[in-house]
Design a protein around this motif. Structure first.
Motif, PDB file in Angstrom:
ATOM      1  N   MET A  60      77.732 -18.012  76.726  1.00 15.47           N
ATOM      2  CA  MET A  60      77.342 -16.610  76.832  1.00 15.47           C
ATOM      3  C   MET A  60      77.828 -15.850  75.586  1.00 15.47           C
ATOM      4  O   MET A  60      78.989 -15.987  75.201  1.00 15.47           O
ATOM      5  CB  MET A  60      77.974 -16.028  78.112  1.00 15.47           C
ATOM      6  N   LEU A  61      76.947 -15.082  74.996  1.00 12.79           N
ATOM      7  CA  LEU A  61      77.306 -14.349  73.778  1.00 12.79           C
ATOM      8  C   LEU A  61      78.096 -13.097  74.124  1.00 12.79           C
ATOM      9  O   LEU A  61      77.887 -12.482  75.168  1.00 12.79           O
ATOM     10  CB  LEU A  61      76.034 -13.936  73.036  1.00 12.79           C
ATOM     11  N   ASN A  62      79.027 -12.720  73.236  1.00  5.66           N
ATOM     12  CA  ASN A  62      79.739 -11.456  73.450  1.00  5.66           C
ATOM     13  C   ASN A  62      78.886 -10.297  72.935  1.00  5.66           C
ATOM     14  O   ASN A  62      77.812 -10.492  72.363  1.00  5.66           O
ATOM     15  CB  ASN A  62      81.125 -11.492  72.796  1.00  5.66           C
ATOM     16  N   SER A  63      79.418  -9.070  73.113  1.00  5.11           N
ATOM     17  CA  SER A  63      78.632  -7.871  72.758  1.00  5.11           C
ATOM     18  C   SER A  63      78.285  -7.835  71.286  1.00  5.11           C
ATOM     19  O   SER A  63      77.145  -7.508  70.916  1.00  5.11           O
ATOM     20  CB  SER A  63      79.425  -6.614  73.108  1.00  5.11           C
ATOM     21  N   GLU A  64      79.268  -8.152  70.419  1.00  3.39           N
ATOM     22  CA  GLU A  64      79.031  -8.096  68.966  1.00  3.39           C
ATOM     23  C   GLU A  64      77.931  -9.062  68.547  1.00  3.39           C
ATOM     24  O   GLU A  64      77.058  -8.725  67.750  1.00  3.39           O
ATOM     25  CB  GLU A  64      80.323  -8.418  68.199  1.00  3.39           C
ATOM     26  N   ALA A  65      77.994 -10.262  69.110  1.00  2.00           N
ATOM     27  CA  ALA A  65      76.981 -11.270  68.764  1.00  2.00           C
ATOM     28  C   ALA A  65      75.602 -10.813  69.230  1.00  2.00           C
ATOM     29  O   ALA A  65      74.600 -10.987  68.526  1.00  2.00           O
ATOM     30  CB  ALA A  65      77.349 -12.607  69.401  1.00  2.00           C
ATOM     31  N   HIS A  66      75.572 -10.207  70.415  1.00  2.00           N
ATOM     32  CA  HIS A  66      74.305  -9.682  70.919  1.00  2.00           C
ATOM     33  C   HIS A  66      73.761  -8.589  70.013  1.00  2.00           C
ATOM     34  O   HIS A  66      72.561  -8.523  69.734  1.00  2.00           O
ATOM     35  CB  HIS A  66      74.499  -9.123  72.351  1.00  2.00           C
ATOM     36  N   LYS A  67      74.670  -7.720  69.566  1.00  2.00           N
ATOM     37  CA  LYS A  67      74.256  -6.608  68.692  1.00  2.00           C
ATOM     38  C   LYS A  67      73.670  -7.136  67.371  1.00  2.00           C
ATOM     39  O   LYS A  67      72.689  -6.607  66.860  1.00  2.00           O
ATOM     40  CB  LYS A  67      75.432  -5.674  68.406  1.00  2.00           C
ATOM     41  N   GLU A  68      74.307  -8.179  66.863  1.00  2.00           N
ATOM     42  CA  GLU A  68      73.789  -8.781  65.616  1.00  2.00           C
ATOM     43  C   GLU A  68      72.402  -9.366  65.835  1.00  2.00           C
ATOM     44  O   GLU A  68      71.508  -9.238  64.993  1.00  2.00           O
ATOM     45  CB  GLU A  68      74.737  -9.876  65.127  1.00  2.00           C
ATOM     46  N   LEU A  69      72.275 -10.022  67.003  1.00  2.00           N
ATOM     47  CA  LEU A  69      70.967 -10.605  67.337  1.00  2.00           C
ATOM     48  C   LEU A  69      69.904  -9.517  67.445  1.00  2.00           C
ATOM     49  O   LEU A  69      68.790  -9.660  66.940  1.00  2.00           O
ATOM     50  CB  LEU A  69      71.054 -11.342  68.685  1.00  2.00           C
ATOM     51  N   ILE A  70      70.284  -8.421  68.108  1.00  2.00           N
ATOM     52  CA  ILE A  70      69.344  -7.299  68.280  1.00  2.00           C
ATOM     53  C   ILE A  70      68.942  -6.739  66.910  1.00  2.00           C
ATOM     54  O   ILE A  70      67.763  -6.479  66.650  1.00  2.00           O
ATOM     55  CB  ILE A  70      69.971  -6.190  69.169  1.00  2.00           C
ATOM     56  N   ASP A  71      69.941  -6.591  66.047  1.00  2.00           N
ATOM     57  CA  ASP A  71      69.680  -6.056  64.711  1.00  2.00           C
ATOM     58  C   ASP A  71      68.680  -6.946  63.956  1.00  2.00           C
ATOM     59  O   ASP A  71      67.717  -6.463  63.355  1.00  2.00           O
ATOM     60  CB  ASP A  71      71.014  -5.969  63.941  1.00  2.00           C
ATOM     61  N   SER A  72      68.935  -8.251  64.011  1.00  2.00           N
ATOM     62  CA  SER A  72      68.040  -9.196  63.321  1.00  2.00           C
ATOM     63  C   SER A  72      66.654  -9.169  63.944  1.00  2.00           C
ATOM     64  O   SER A  72      65.633  -9.230  63.247  1.00  2.00           O
ATOM     65  CB  SER A  72      68.598 -10.619  63.404  1.00  2.00           C
ATOM     66  N   TYR A  73      66.633  -9.063  65.277  1.00  2.00           N
ATOM     67  CA  TYR A  73      65.353  -9.028  65.999  1.00  2.00           C
ATOM     68  C   TYR A  73      64.515  -7.826  65.542  1.00  2.00           C
ATOM     69  O   TYR A  73      63.340  -7.941  65.229  1.00  2.00           O
ATOM     70  CB  TYR A  73      65.650  -8.954  67.498  1.00  2.00           C
ATOM     71  N   LEU A  74      65.187  -6.676  65.489  1.00  2.00           N
ATOM     72  CA  LEU A  74      64.464  -5.450  65.126  1.00  2.00           C
ATOM     73  C   LEU A  74      64.080  -5.424  63.650  1.00  2.00           C
ATOM     74  O   LEU A  74      63.147  -4.723  63.265  1.00  2.00           O
ATOM     75  CB  LEU A  74      65.299  -4.209  65.486  1.00  2.00           C
ATOM     76  N   ARG A  75      64.792  -6.161  62.844  1.00  2.00           N
ATOM     77  CA  ARG A  75      64.447  -6.221  61.416  1.00  2.00           C
ATOM     78  C   ARG A  75      63.479  -7.376  61.131  1.00  2.00           C
ATOM     79  O   ARG A  75      63.126  -7.606  59.980  1.00  2.00           O
ATOM     80  CB  ARG A  75      65.712  -6.343  60.572  1.00  2.00           C
ATOM     81  N   GLY A  76      63.119  -8.079  62.189  1.00  2.00           N
ATOM     82  CA  GLY A  76      62.098  -9.129  62.047  1.00  2.00           C
ATOM     83  C   GLY A  76      62.589 -10.385  61.370  1.00  2.00           C
ATOM     84  O   GLY A  76      61.796 -11.105  60.751  1.00  2.00           O
TER      85      GLY A  76
END
Lengths: 289, 179
Positions: free
Chosen positions: A1-17
Motif C-alpha cells: 500500500m502506498l503512503n500519502s506522499e507516494a500517492h501525491k507523486e503518482l497523482i502529479d505524474s498522472y495529471l502531467r501525463g
C-alpha cells in the motif's frame, strides 16, 4: 500500500501525463474505491488547471501588449528608410519656407539642401530654372558637378514668368535669421554640423554584437559600423531614428528602455539611458509606426 | 533569428522569442482567419492559442520540427479555426437556451485556488508556472530563475507546491484529502 506522499507523486505524474497507461488505469481504479484519494485527485487537477490557466493568461496579456505593427530587429532598417523619408520631407518643407521668404524679398532663388551644408558651400554652378505656375513647385536637375544627393535642386518661383537669376547661396545663419518658425518643430533646421548624423544614417545598417566581460552595456561607432557590447544577441533590440531640432538622432531600444547612440563615439562608451520624457514619448510613437 | 535559434530559446523559456514569433507571423495568421470569415478579435485569439500551444510543446522539448515554424503555426491556426467554426455552426443549429451543466462548484474552487495563488510569493508562482504550464526542465528552471542547479529548483518547486496545497486545503476540511 502506498503512503500519502507516494500517492501525491503518482497523482502529479498522472495529471502531467507522464504515467504509463497501466499506472494510470490502476490509479483511476484506486480512486474509485478511495474517496480521499478521489478528492485529492480532483483537487490536484483543479490546482494544476488553475496554474496553467493563470500562466496562459499572463502570456496572453504579454502578447496583447506587443505592437504588431512594429518592425522587429531583423527589419529595423525599415525605420531608417521611413524616418529618412520623413526627414527629407521635413528638410524640403523647411527649405520651402526659407526660399519663399528670400525670393519675396530679393527676387533671387537659391539651390541646395541644408542637410548638406558643407557641400552646399561648394556648390557654385548655375541651375536651370524651370517655368512654373504661381506657387508651383518644380524640381529640376542641377547641371553642376554635385554628388548624386545634391542633384535634386528644389526651387520655388513666385511668378508665372521665367526667373533667370544667378543663384546666390545665402549663408545658413542668414537664412535662419530671416525665416519664420518651421512648420513642424520636430523637423527644424540643423543647428550644428550635420555631416556626422549623415554618416551615421548611411551606415547604421552594419551592426555587430560583441560579448565582452569588461564592457557589458556599451557601444561604439567605428569604421562605419555600430558595435554593441553586451548580451544583446539573446534578446531583442531595435535601432530607432528621430528627427530632432539638431538633426537626426539615433537610439537603441532595449528591454523597453531607450539609449542614445552618438556617431562620434568611436571609443567604447557606456550606453546612456534616455530620461527626457518628450523624447521617450516620441520614440514610442516611432515604434508604433 | 532562424528557426533553430528560436526553438533553442523557447526550450530555455526565453519569452522574448515568443514575442518575436508573435510579431513575425501575426499578419499572415490573422489574415488567414479573417479571410475565412473570422473577425479580427477571433483571429487574434485563435492565433494566440495556436502560438501558446506551439510554445508549450517546444518549451517542454516534446517537439521535433519537420517543417518551418510558420508552416507549423499556420496548420495549428487552421485546425483551431476549423474547430471554432464547427462549434459556432453547432451553436446556431442546436437550441441555444438548453440546460447548461452546473459548473458553480468548479468555479468556486477555481476562485479559492486563485486567491491562494495570489498569496503565494512571486518566485513560487513562477516556478510552478514554468513546471506545470511551460513544462521546462529543472535545469532550465534553475537557469531562468538564477538557482544554483536543477536540484535547488526541484527542492524549491516541491516546497512551493506543498505551500500552495496547504493554503488551498486550509479552506476545506482536512479529512477530505490525503495528508
Amino acid at each position: 500500500m502506498l503512503n500519502s506522499e507516494a500517492h501525491k507523486e503518482l497523482i502529479d505524474s498522472y495529471l502531467r501525463g507522464t504515467l504509463s497507461t497501466e499506472e494510470s488505469e490502476l490509479l483511476e481504479k484506486n480512486a474509485n474505491s478511495d474517496i480521499r484519494l478521489k478528492n485529492e485527485l480532483d483537487l490536484q487537477k483543479s490546482i494544476i488547471e488553475a496554474l496553467r490557466a493563470n500562466r496562459k493568461a499572463d502570456l496572453k496579456a504579454r502578447l496583447n501588449k506587443i505592437n504588431v505593427n512594429t518592425s522587429s530587429s531583423s527589419n529595423w532598417w525599415k525605420y531608417l528608410t521611413g524616418a529618412t523619408l520623413i526627414s527629407t520631407i521635413g528638410i524640403w518643407l523647411y527649405l520651402q519656407n526659407r526660399v519663399e521668404d528670400i525670393t519675396s524679398k530679393s527676387q533671387t532663388v537659391f539651390s541646395g539642401a541644408p542637410s548638406v551644408q558643407k557641400q552646399m558651400e561648394t556648390l557654385s554652378a548655375e541651375p536651370q530654372i524651370s517655368k512654373s505656375d504661381n506657387h508651383h513647385l518644380a524640381i529640376v536637375e542641377n547641371t553642376a558637378k554635385e554628388t548624386l544627393a545634391e542633384k535634386k535642386v528644389i526651387k520655388r518661383a513666385k511668378n508665372s514668368t521665367n526667373i533667370e537669376t544667378e543663384p546666390s547661396l545665402p549663408n545658413i545663419n542668414t537664412i535662419q535669421d530671416n525665416t519664420p518658425e518651421p512648420l513642424n518643430k520636430d523637423i527644424t533646421a540643423p543647428e550644428g554640423d550635420l555631416t556626422k548624423s549623415v554618416q551615421f544614417n548611411n551606415s547604421l545598417n552594419n551592426i555587430e554584437v560583441i560579448k565582452s566581460k569588461q564592457h557589458k552595456f556599451h557601444y561604439r561607432y567605428f569604421d562605419k559600423k555600430l558595435y554593441l557590447y553586451g548580451n544583446f544577441d539573446s534578446r531583442m533590440y531595435d535601432i530607432l531614428e528621430l528627427n530632432t531640432s539638431k538633426g537626426q538622432a539615433f537610439y537603441l531600444m532595449f528591454e523597453n528602455n531607450y539609449y542614445t547612440l552618438e556617431p562620434h563615439k568611436t571609443e567604447i562608451s557606456k550606453l546612456e539611458i534616455v530620461k527626457d520624457k518628450n523624447t521617450i514619448a516620441e520614440l514610442k510613437e516611432v515604434q508604433k509606426k | 533569428m532562424n528557426d533553430q535559434e528560436i526553438l533553442d530559446r523557447i526550450k530555455k523559456g526565453d519569452e522574448a522569442a515568443l514575442d518575436y514569433l508573435y510579431k513575425k507571423n501575426y499578419k499572415m495568421m490573422v489574415n488567414m482567419i479573417i479571410k475565412n470569415n473570422g473577425s479580427e478579435d477571433e483571429a487574434k485569439d485563435v492565433y494566440q492559442e495556436a502560438l501558446l500551444a506551439f510554445w508549450t510543446k517546444a518549451a517542454s522539448g516534446k517537439m521535433e520540427m519537420t517543417s518551418k515554424i510558420s508552416t507549423y503555426l499556420y496548420s495549428i491556426c487552421q485546425n483551431l479555426w476549423r474547430k471554432e467554426l464547427s462549434r459556432k455552426s453547432k451553436l446556431t443549429n442546436e437550441q441555444k437556451d438548453g440546460p447548461q451543466p452546473d459548473k458553480s462548484e468548479e468555479t468556486e474552487r477555481a476562485k479559492i485556488i486563485n486567491k491562494c495563488l495570489n498569496e503565494l510569493g512571486e518566485t513560487c508562482k513562477k516556478i510552478l508556472y514554468y513546471f506545470y504550464y511551460d513544462e521546462l526542465s529543472m535545469e532550465d528552471i534553475a537557469e531562468k530563475m538564477g538557482f544554483a542547479n536543477a536540484d535547488t529548483a526541484k527542492t524549491k518547486k516541491y516546497k512551493c507546491k506543498k505551500e500552495l496545497d496547504k493554503l488551498v486545503k486550509s479552506r476545506y476540511s482536512t479529512q477530505d484529502f490525503l495528508d
